[in-house]
Design a protein around this motif. Structure first.
Motif, PDB file in Angstrom:
ATOM      1  N   LEU A  53       0.800  -1.079  -0.165  1.00  0.00           N
ATOM      2  CA  LEU A  53       0.031   0.153   0.022  1.00  0.00           C
ATOM      3  C   LEU A  53       0.852   1.133  -0.037  1.00  0.00           C
ATOM      4  CD1 LEU A  53      -1.756  -2.206   1.553  1.00  0.00           C
ATOM      5  CD2 LEU A  53      -3.082  -0.440   2.366  1.00  0.00           C
ATOM      6  N   TYR A  54       0.634   1.978  -1.035  1.00  0.00           N
ATOM      7  CA  TYR A  54       1.437   3.392  -1.018  1.00  0.00           C
ATOM      8  C   TYR A  54       0.781   4.424  -0.079  1.00  0.00           C
ATOM      9  CZ  TYR A  54       3.953   0.977  -4.604  1.00  0.00           C
ATOM     10  OH  TYR A  54       4.681   0.228  -5.778  1.00  0.00           O
ATOM     11  N   LEU A  55       1.385   4.888   0.852  1.00  0.00           N
ATOM     12  CA  LEU A  55       1.009   6.165   1.793  1.00  0.00           C
ATOM     13  C   LEU A  55       1.717   7.313   1.091  1.00  0.00           C
ATOM     14  CD1 LEU A  55       0.852   4.141   5.238  1.00  0.00           C
ATOM     15  CD2 LEU A  55      -0.742   4.594   3.343  1.00  0.00           C
ATOM     16  N   VAL A  56       1.027   8.207   0.712  1.00  0.00           N
ATOM     17  CA  VAL A  56       1.661   9.622   0.333  1.00  0.00           C
ATOM     18  C   VAL A  56       1.710  10.605   1.596  1.00  0.00           C
ATOM     19  CG1 VAL A  56       1.890  11.452  -1.388  1.00  0.00           C
ATOM     20  CG2 VAL A  56       1.017   9.033  -2.057  1.00  0.00           C
ATOM     21  N   ASN A  57       2.641  11.035   2.159  1.00  0.00           N
ATOM     22  CA  ASN A  57       2.601  11.889   3.266  1.00  0.00           C
ATOM     23  C   ASN A  57       2.658  13.218   2.925  1.00  0.00           C
ATOM     24  OD1 ASN A  57       2.822  12.956   5.716  1.00  0.00           O
ATOM     25  ND2 ASN A  57       4.833  12.035   6.325  1.00  0.00           N
ATOM     26  N   LEU A  58       1.665  14.073   2.899  1.00  0.00           N
ATOM     27  CA  LEU A  58       1.507  15.381   2.562  1.00  0.00           C
ATOM     28  C   LEU A  58       1.412  16.198   3.593  1.00  0.00           C
ATOM     29  CD1 LEU A  58      -1.885  14.668   0.427  1.00  0.00           C
ATOM     30  CD2 LEU A  58       0.357  14.767  -0.422  1.00  0.00           C
ATOM     31  N   SER A  59       1.508  17.681   3.343  1.00  0.00           N
ATOM     32  CA  SER A  59       1.409  18.663   4.498  1.00  0.00           C
ATOM     33  C   SER A  59       0.236  18.861   4.583  1.00  0.00           C
ATOM     34  CB  SER A  59       1.692  20.160   3.607  1.00  0.00           C
ATOM     35  OG  SER A  59       1.054  20.516   2.909  1.00  0.00           O
ATOM     36  N   GLU A  60      -0.441  19.503   5.998  1.00  0.00           N
ATOM     37  CA  GLU A  60      -1.767  19.419   6.189  1.00  0.00           C
ATOM     38  C   GLU A  60      -2.599  20.376   5.410  1.00  0.00           C
ATOM     39  OE1 GLU A  60      -4.450  21.388   9.733  1.00  0.00           O
ATOM     40  OE2 GLU A  60      -2.312  20.840  10.397  1.00  0.00           O
ATOM     41  N   LYS A  61      -1.849  21.256   4.848  1.00  0.00           N
ATOM     42  CA  LYS A  61      -2.453  22.105   3.849  1.00  0.00           C
ATOM     43  C   LYS A  61      -2.908  21.497   2.575  1.00  0.00           C
ATOM     44  CE  LYS A  61      -1.915  26.557   1.256  1.00  0.00           C
ATOM     45  NZ  LYS A  61      -0.827  27.436   0.626  1.00  0.00           N
ATOM     46  N   ASP A  62      -2.035  20.723   1.881  1.00  0.00           N
ATOM     47  CA  ASP A  62      -2.045  20.247   0.760  1.00  0.00           C
ATOM     48  C   ASP A  62      -3.347  18.899   0.852  1.00  0.00           C
ATOM     49  OD1 ASP A  62      -0.487  21.559  -0.421  1.00  0.00           O
ATOM     50  OD2 ASP A  62       1.083  20.006  -0.809  1.00  0.00           O
ATOM     51  N   TYR A  63      -3.300  18.083   2.151  1.00  0.00           N
ATOM     52  CA  TYR A  63      -4.266  17.186   2.576  1.00  0.00           C
ATOM     53  C   TYR A  63      -5.422  17.735   2.424  1.00  0.00           C
ATOM     54  CZ  TYR A  63      -6.573  13.231   4.902  1.00  0.00           C
ATOM     55  OH  TYR A  63      -7.589  12.563   5.284  1.00  0.00           O
ATOM     56  N   ALA A  64      -5.623  19.041   3.247  1.00  0.00           N
ATOM     57  CA  ALA A  64      -6.927  19.262   3.281  1.00  0.00           C
ATOM     58  C   ALA A  64      -7.589  19.908   2.114  1.00  0.00           C
ATOM     59  CB  ALA A  64      -6.906  20.636   4.290  1.00  0.00           C
ATOM     60  N   ARG A  65      -7.009  20.404   1.336  1.00  0.00           N
ATOM     61  CA  ARG A  65      -7.439  21.003  -0.145  1.00  0.00           C
ATOM     62  C   ARG A  65      -7.210  19.826  -1.309  1.00  0.00           C
ATOM     63  NH1 ARG A  65      -3.007  24.786  -3.015  1.00  0.00           N
ATOM     64  NH2 ARG A  65      -1.149  23.198  -2.998  1.00  0.00           N
ATOM     65  N   LYS A  66      -6.773  18.605  -0.940  1.00  0.00           N
ATOM     66  CA  LYS A  66      -6.753  17.644  -1.780  1.00  0.00           C
ATOM     67  C   LYS A  66      -6.019  17.737  -3.115  1.00  0.00           C
ATOM     68  CE  LYS A  66     -10.882  15.272  -0.079  1.00  0.00           C
ATOM     69  NZ  LYS A  66     -11.319  16.032   0.969  1.00  0.00           N
ATOM     70  N   LYS A  67      -4.896  18.626  -2.844  1.00  0.00           N
ATOM     71  CA  LYS A  67      -4.181  19.120  -3.929  1.00  0.00           C
ATOM     72  C   LYS A  67      -2.629  18.793  -3.749  1.00  0.00           C
ATOM     73  CE  LYS A  67      -7.508  21.915  -6.650  1.00  0.00           C
ATOM     74  NZ  LYS A  67      -7.636  23.332  -7.135  1.00  0.00           N
ATOM     75  N   ASN A  68      -1.852  18.334  -4.603  1.00  0.00           N
ATOM     76  CA  ASN A  68      -0.281  18.434  -4.334  1.00  0.00           C
ATOM     77  C   ASN A  68       0.316  18.217  -5.868  1.00  0.00           C
ATOM     78  OD1 ASN A  68       2.177  16.275  -3.965  1.00  0.00           O
ATOM     79  ND2 ASN A  68       1.948  17.764  -2.114  1.00  0.00           N
ATOM     80  N   LYS A  69       1.634  18.984  -6.087  1.00  0.00           N
ATOM     81  CA  LYS A  69       2.115  18.770  -7.467  1.00  0.00           C
ATOM     82  C   LYS A  69       2.586  17.529  -7.570  1.00  0.00           C
ATOM     83  CE  LYS A  69       6.619  20.306  -5.549  1.00  0.00           C
ATOM     84  NZ  LYS A  69       7.615  21.389  -5.808  1.00  0.00           N
ATOM     85  N   TRP A  70       2.859  16.613  -6.499  1.00  0.00           N
ATOM     86  CA  TRP A  70       3.276  15.190  -6.780  1.00  0.00           C
ATOM     87  C   TRP A  70       2.233  14.167  -7.028  1.00  0.00           C
ATOM     88  CZ3 TRP A  70       8.253  15.048  -8.439  1.00  0.00           C
ATOM     89  CH2 TRP A  70       9.089  15.972  -8.157  1.00  0.00           C
ATOM     90  N   LEU A  71       1.072  14.266  -6.343  1.00  0.00           N
ATOM     91  CA  LEU A  71       0.182  13.206  -6.530  1.00  0.00           C
ATOM     92  C   LEU A  71      -0.092  12.552  -7.888  1.00  0.00           C
ATOM     93  CD1 LEU A  71      -2.785  14.309  -3.823  1.00  0.00           C
ATOM     94  CD2 LEU A  71      -1.318  12.116  -3.989  1.00  0.00           C
ATOM     95  N   MET A  72      -0.498  13.219  -8.956  1.00  0.00           N
ATOM     96  CA  MET A  72      -0.731  12.828 -10.049  1.00  0.00           C
ATOM     97  C   MET A  72       0.317  12.084 -10.564  1.00  0.00           C
ATOM     98  SD  MET A  72      -3.088  12.045 -12.004  1.00  0.00           S
ATOM     99  CE  MET A  72      -4.444  12.925 -11.322  1.00  0.00           C
TER     100      MET A  72
END
Length: 402
Positions: free
Chosen positions: A228-247
């Protein structure tokens, strides 16, 4: 009276991986991606979480309760003296670095810790933080994922090629072994070589017949373990469901490990929630700051990790105890009874089964019986996740004294 001609008990399909129910999932990643912080939050323990590549040398292990609304409802209904949920065994493993398969960064010890686990939480970092040093200087989660996957693949390749050389000697007639067994192992490992060495894919990406699985379960390749891949984001990115690396990460997983699951989360956010005094304080914080639109990902991570191990559970219920009994998927009723006590399996008569949804909808065992939904199942019954079961059995007779 039991039937005179006993039907042969059907064998459940084979599952890739170790047998048994005391299985473990390891948290794996390169140094400083948030593994120990995640472990601390997950287990509410205080494993060392220093900003140093090899601060976690001995694996920390803990049991995490598996959240389940069904279990909570049954506890509220029966009000038992003892309440025992299912547990997920989690191991925090120190960070792997490039060259681990050759012993770099204490790699051999860490790879052996992964080998002792049955599934992998592969954590990667997708947040920037000047105070948390990245082992390669800059954040690039796709590169980090490739580093870990390559180390695991190379370790498997080393094991595979050594075994193929041994089989070559056996097949040349220098040693005498079961021809059928050797032939099957040689054929299966040739398929593994094509996948692992030629295509550079993990063993879990293959399509395996039962005979292949028997061979693979003798070797327990690192890349055969569910991941299972767990992607550790900042709180800000997790809350807005956006991050430059996610896609980019999602694309990599789809192209290289499509059978695996990806779950974004935020270690910083989870740590903040854990440090709050009560559930009420957490609920108030989430409502005030995020209008209830953001929630913890821990329950989803634990449940998905538990299922990845090929595990499920049934319930036994009463005034004394409500307990979730962990079993492997496709477990037959007598073997499920054996989880409670070996005498239950040896003297198995039947399993009296009620579906949880029926029990909750109708409100009581008596109502389930009145509706004709209380079933008596025999030896060939495959237990379903969440079944409520009462086993009937004969006490095995004691051997006569001479």
């Amino acid at each position: 009276m039991p039937p005179k001609n006993k039907k042969e008990v059907e064998k459940p399909p084979l599952i890739l991986g170790r047998l048994g129910t005391s299985l473990k999932i390891g948290i794996v990643g390169i140094p400083n991606v948030g593994k120990s912080t995640f472990f601390n939050v997950l287990t509410k323990s205080q494993a060392s979480a220093e900003n140093f590549p090899f601060c976690t040398i001995d694996p920390n292990e803990s049991r995490v309760p598996v959240p389940d609304e069904r279990w909570e409802y049954l506890c509220k209904f029966h009000k038992p003296t003892s309440k025992i949920p299912a547990f997920l065994n989690v191991v925090d493993i120190a960070g792997l670095v490039k060259g681990a398969n050759e012993g770099q960064g204490l790699g051999n010890a860490f790879l052996s810790h992964i080998s002792s686990c049955d599934a992998i939480f592969h954590m990667t970092r997708a947040f920037d933080d000047a105070e948390v040093v990245h082992v390669d200087g800059e954040v690039d989660p796709v590169r980090d994922i490739e580093t870990i996957q390559e180390e695991l693949r190379l370790k498997d390749c080393d094991h595979l090629m050594r075994r193929l050389r041994e089989l070559e000697k056996i097949n040349s007639g220098e040693k005498k072994f079961s021809k059928a067994a050797v032939k099957q192992e040689t054929e299966t490992l040739a398929k593994v070589k094509e996948l692992l060495v030629d295509d550079k894919k993990p063993v879990r990406a293959g399509v395996w017949a039962s005979k292949d699985i028997e061979v693979l379960n003798e070797h327990l390749f690192l890349t055969a373990k569910p991941q299972l891949y767990l992607v550790n984001l900042s709180e800000k990115d997790y809350a807005r469901k956006k991050n430059k690396w996610l896609m980019k990460i999602k694309t990599w997983v789809m192209e290289n490990d499509s059978t695996s699951t990806l779950i974004p989360f935020s270690g910083a956010f989870e740590l903040k929630l854990m440090d709050m005094e009560s559930d009420e304080a957490r609920a108030s914080f989430l409502k005030e700051k995020y209008e209830g639109k953001v929630a913890s990902a821990l329950d989803k991570i634990v449940i998905t990790g538990f299922k990845s191990l090929g595990l499920e559970y049934f319930f036994t219920c009463g005034a004394d105890e409500v307990k979730a009994w962990t079993i492997k998927k496709n477990t037959l009723a007598p073997q499920a009874a054996g989880r409670i006590h070996t005498d239950f399996e040896k003297g198995f008569i039947m399993a009296e089964v009620q579906n949880y949804a029926d029990f909750k909808e109708l409100g009581s065992e008596a109502a389930v019986k009145a509706a004709g939904k209380y079933r008596q199942q025999g030896r060939n019954y495959v237990v379903n996740d969440g079944d409520i079961i009462f086993f009937k059995f004969n006490t095995p007779s004691q051997p006569k004294k001479k």
